[in-house]
Motif scaffolding. Structure first.
Motif, PDB file in Angstrom:
ATOM      1  N   GLN A 183       0.475  -1.145   0.137  1.00 49.82           N
ATOM      2  CA  GLN A 183      -0.473   0.042   0.386  1.00 49.82           C
ATOM      3  C   GLN A 183       1.194   1.213   0.177  1.00 49.82           C
ATOM      4  N   ILE A 184       1.725   1.440   0.907  1.00 58.96           N
ATOM      5  CA  ILE A 184       3.166   2.157   0.792  1.00 58.96           C
ATOM      6  C   ILE A 184       3.382   2.152  -0.138  1.00 58.96           C
ATOM      7  N   LEU A 185       3.704   1.709  -0.986  1.00 60.83           N
ATOM      8  CA  LEU A 185       4.283   2.056  -2.518  1.00 60.83           C
ATOM      9  C   LEU A 185       3.390   2.172  -4.114  1.00 60.83           C
ATOM     10  N   ILE A 186       1.538   2.122  -3.342  1.00 58.24           N
ATOM     11  CA  ILE A 186       0.818   2.363  -3.980  1.00 58.24           C
ATOM     12  C   ILE A 186       0.783   3.923  -3.901  1.00 58.24           C
ATOM     13  N   GLU A 187       1.089   4.098  -2.623  1.00 55.71           N
ATOM     14  CA  GLU A 187       0.546   6.234  -2.225  1.00 55.71           C
ATOM     15  C   GLU A 187       2.539   7.063  -2.759  1.00 55.71           C
ATOM     16  N   THR A 188       3.601   5.715  -2.723  1.00 50.73           N
ATOM     17  CA  THR A 188       5.216   6.757  -2.935  1.00 50.73           C
ATOM     18  C   THR A 188       5.101   6.979  -5.283  1.00 50.73           C
ATOM     19  N   LEU A 189       4.702   6.109  -5.454  1.00 50.34           N
ATOM     20  CA  LEU A 189       4.730   5.778  -6.725  1.00 50.34           C
ATOM     21  C   LEU A 189       4.623   7.326  -7.559  1.00 50.34           C
ATOM     22  N   ALA A 208      -6.163   4.008  -8.476  1.00 49.13           N
ATOM     23  CA  ALA A 208      -6.626   5.392  -9.240  1.00 49.13           C
ATOM     24  C   ALA A 208      -6.961   6.726  -8.060  1.00 49.13           C
ATOM     25  N   ALA A 209      -6.737   5.384  -6.924  1.00 45.26           N
ATOM     26  CA  ALA A 209      -7.246   7.378  -5.649  1.00 45.26           C
ATOM     27  C   ALA A 209      -5.360   7.862  -5.904  1.00 45.26           C
ATOM     28  N   ALA A 210      -4.774   6.855  -5.735  1.00 43.43           N
ATOM     29  CA  ALA A 210      -3.643   7.645  -5.101  1.00 43.43           C
ATOM     30  C   ALA A 210      -2.574   8.786  -6.127  1.00 43.43           C
ATOM     31  N   TRP A 211      -3.171   7.662  -7.391  1.00 42.21           N
ATOM     32  CA  TRP A 211      -2.199   8.909  -8.861  1.00 42.21           C
ATOM     33  C   TRP A 211      -3.679  10.263  -8.420  1.00 42.21           C
ATOM     34  N   ARG A 238      -4.646  11.751  -6.308  1.00 41.44           N
ATOM     35  CA  ARG A 238      -4.209  12.520  -5.123  1.00 41.44           C
ATOM     36  C   ARG A 238      -3.364  13.185  -5.355  1.00 41.44           C
ATOM     37  N   SER A 239      -2.250  12.747  -6.518  1.00 38.93           N
ATOM     38  CA  SER A 239      -0.973  13.436  -6.222  1.00 38.93           C
ATOM     39  C   SER A 239      -1.022  14.204  -7.427  1.00 38.93           C
ATOM     40  N   GLY A 240      -2.230  14.304  -8.061  1.00 44.31           N
ATOM     41  CA  GLY A 240      -2.165  15.109  -8.848  1.00 44.31           C
ATOM     42  C   GLY A 240      -2.429  14.955 -10.447  1.00 44.31           C
ATOM     43  N   HIS A 241      -2.052  13.801 -10.608  1.00 50.47           N
ATOM     44  CA  HIS A 241      -2.600  13.355 -12.214  1.00 50.47           C
ATOM     45  C   HIS A 241      -3.748  13.193 -12.117  1.00 50.47           C
ATOM     46  N   THR A 242      -3.768  13.081 -14.115  1.00 52.61           N
ATOM     47  CA  THR A 242      -5.321  12.950 -14.615  1.00 52.61           C
ATOM     48  C   THR A 242      -5.302  11.293 -14.383  1.00 52.61           C
ATOM     49  N   VAL A 243      -6.632  10.738 -13.796  1.00 51.93           N
ATOM     50  CA  VAL A 243      -6.747   9.449 -13.993  1.00 51.93           C
ATOM     51  C   VAL A 243      -7.942   9.144 -15.067  1.00 51.93           C
ATOM     52  N   ARG A 244      -7.915   7.678 -15.614  1.00 49.01           N
ATOM     53  CA  ARG A 244      -9.610   7.638 -15.919  1.00 49.01           C
ATOM     54  C   ARG A 244      -9.162   5.348 -16.066  1.00 49.01           C
ATOM     55  N   MET A 245     -10.432   5.899 -15.793  1.00 52.47           N
ATOM     56  CA  MET A 245     -10.659   3.826 -15.794  1.00 52.47           C
ATOM     57  C   MET A 245     -10.918   3.949 -16.995  1.00 52.47           C
ATOM     58  N   VAL A 246     -10.642   2.602 -17.929  1.00 55.24           N
ATOM     59  CA  VAL A 246     -10.405   1.773 -19.048  1.00 55.24           C
ATOM     60  C   VAL A 246     -10.225   0.600 -18.924  1.00 55.24           C
ATOM     61  N   ASP A 247     -11.754  -0.683 -19.211  1.00 64.04           N
ATOM     62  CA  ASP A 247     -11.916  -2.114 -19.350  1.00 64.04           C
ATOM     63  C   ASP A 247     -11.373  -2.572 -19.675  1.00 64.04           C
ATOM     64  N   ASP A 248      -9.901  -2.343 -20.534  1.00 63.72           N
ATOM     65  CA  ASP A 248      -9.204  -3.296 -20.927  1.00 63.72           C
ATOM     66  C   ASP A 248      -7.629  -2.724 -21.632  1.00 63.72           C
ATOM     67  N   PRO A 249      -6.561  -2.889 -21.564  1.00 60.66           N
ATOM     68  CA  PRO A 249      -5.176  -2.178 -21.414  1.00 60.66           C
ATOM     69  C   PRO A 249      -5.862  -1.640 -22.983  1.00 60.66           C
ATOM     70  N   ALA A 250      -6.086  -2.319 -23.781  1.00 60.60           N
ATOM     71  CA  ALA A 250      -5.651  -1.981 -25.304  1.00 60.60           C
ATOM     72  C   ALA A 250      -6.838  -0.432 -25.189  1.00 60.60           C
ATOM     73  N   GLU A 251      -7.569  -0.105 -24.402  1.00 56.55           N
ATOM     74  CA  GLU A 251      -8.392   1.410 -24.653  1.00 56.55           C
ATOM     75  C   GLU A 251      -7.433   2.471 -23.365  1.00 56.55           C
ATOM     76  N   ALA A 252      -6.126   2.101 -23.436  1.00 55.26           N
ATOM     77  CA  ALA A 252      -5.410   3.150 -22.801  1.00 55.26           C
ATOM     78  C   ALA A 252      -4.394   4.350 -23.664  1.00 55.26           C
ATOM     79  N   GLY A 253      -5.074   4.384 -25.230  1.00 55.51           N
ATOM     80  CA  GLY A 253      -3.790   5.008 -26.151  1.00 55.51           C
ATOM     81  C   GLY A 253      -4.244   6.209 -25.774  1.00 55.51           C
ATOM     82  N   GLY A 254      -2.532   7.629 -25.049  1.00 60.25           N
ATOM     83  CA  GLY A 254      -2.615   8.725 -24.396  1.00 60.25           C
ATOM     84  C   GLY A 254      -2.176   8.661 -23.158  1.00 60.25           C
ATOM     85  N   ALA A 255      -2.721   7.587 -22.716  1.00 61.33           N
ATOM     86  CA  ALA A 255      -1.729   7.812 -21.376  1.00 61.33           C
ATOM     87  C   ALA A 255      -0.041   6.745 -21.125  1.00 61.33           C
TER      88      ALA A 255
END
Length: 336
Positions: free
Chosen positions: A97-103, A123-126, A128-145
């Motif tokens: 968990q602390i690694l999820i928070e730290t990275l 998603a919450a950790a990213w 909280r650190s100011g990143h723009t987060v979106r959920m995708v159903d499949d890795p193939a939908e991650a274009g632009g990330a």
């Protein structure tokens, strides 16, 4: 991944952290079912119910601070157990968990895609650190990330993603692969490389979640940055001693994988006889849909058996594995 599952928004029967709810809170179970018999059978987490048989704790592990040599030996053991190129690719931490928070704190604001539904802390950790987060159903939908986060095997549905497939989908971006449930599964044990960070959970595999021990596998430069961010003495002496005892024991892991797979198959049969439809899981938990999920949750709770429910999918329940014959019989009686 140290907690379990996706948010149960609006429910009050799980451990809350920053608005995200996790399994394992028997105090909440007692509030929901004050007349339930004790002791509770907690099946709300995905932790090995048969813990590693640790040797007696050496008193010095409590009396003194861990030395750099202690930590180096732990990283060497983890490197061998997880298939990292060497200990310079390993970060030891007090739980994943602390690694999820730290990275996320180490990287500039980025576009992050999280493959879900999955463990909500990612998603919450990213975010909280100011990143723009979106959920995708499949890795193939991650274009632009610029960052792709996936859990494999996934919690709660058990989906598996290979490091190669995720790396292709990330198209040059950073991949964060959480393999918290990989140790006891017949899946690829990924090795860190440029653009790939892997998280591994000690507590789930070895049934020792209270020790708080987890690992990140990364390229040496990033590993050093994560280690610096965690600060000195991040891992306790008892956790180091436990890791040094358990990580080299490949025979125990093989036996545990075989035994938990048999347990999972047994649980599937019990769930099927109760009218449930298995929708996924791992050797440490099974997820199923029922025609009356809320009713079964209440029946189990009234019998002092706590399972994981999901507000966004009321028909769905997740079951951890019972630890012994008495617990199996207790669950069987209610499911019948």
């Amino acid at each position: 991944m140290d907690g379990d599952g996706v948010p149960e928004n609006g429910s009050s029967d799980a451990i809350a952290h920053g608005g995200i709810l996790h399994g394992g809170d028997l105090d909440a179970a007692r509030r929901l079912f004050p007349d339930a018999p004790e002791p509770w059978l907690d099946l709300s987490t995905g932790i090995n119910p048969v813990p590693y048989p640790l040797p007696p704790l050496i008193a010095s592990a409590l009396h003194r601070l861990p030395s750099p040599g202690d930590l180096a030996r732990l990283k060497t053991a983890a490197s061998a157990a997880y298939g990292a190129p060497g200990p310079d690719h390993v970060v030891a931490a007090p739980g994943t968990q602390i690694l999820i928070e730290t990275l996320p704190r180490l990287l500039p604001p980025a576009r992050v895609a999280v493959v879900g539904p999955t463990y909500a802390e990612h998603a919450a950790a990213w975010a909280r650190s100011g990143h723009t987060v979106r959920m995708v159903d499949d890795p193939a939908e991650a274009g632009g990330a610029e960052v792709l986060v996936a859990v494999s095997p996934n919690n709660p549905d058990g989906r598996v993603f290979t490091a190669a497939a995720l790396t292709r989908a990330a198209d040059g971006g950073l991949v964060v692969l959480d393999q918290a449930f990989a140790d006891l599964e017949p899946v690829e044990a990924a090795s860190p490389g440029p653009g790939l960070v892997i998280l591994r959970s000690f507590g789930k595999t070895y049934g020792l979640a209270g020790l708080r021990l987890g690992f990140a596998l990364a390229e040496p430069a990033l590993a050093r940055r994560i280690e610096t961010a965690l600060g000195p003495w991040a891992v306790s002496g008892p956790a180091i001693a436990a890791g040094l005892a358990a990580l080299p024991d490949a025979a125990w892991r093989r036996e545990a994988a075989e035994s938990r797979a048999r347990d999972a198959a047994r649980l599937d049969r019990m769930i099927g006889r109760a009218g449930g439809r298995i929708v996924g899981g791992t050797a440490l938990f099974r997820t199923a849909d029922f025609s009356d999920g809320p009713g079964l949750f209440r029946a189990l709770g009234a019998a002092g058996i706590y399972v994981r429910r999901f507000a966004e999918a009321p028909e769905r329940l997740r079951f951890g594995l019972p630890p012994d014959k008495a617990a199996w019989c207790r669950l069987s009686r209610v499911l019948r």
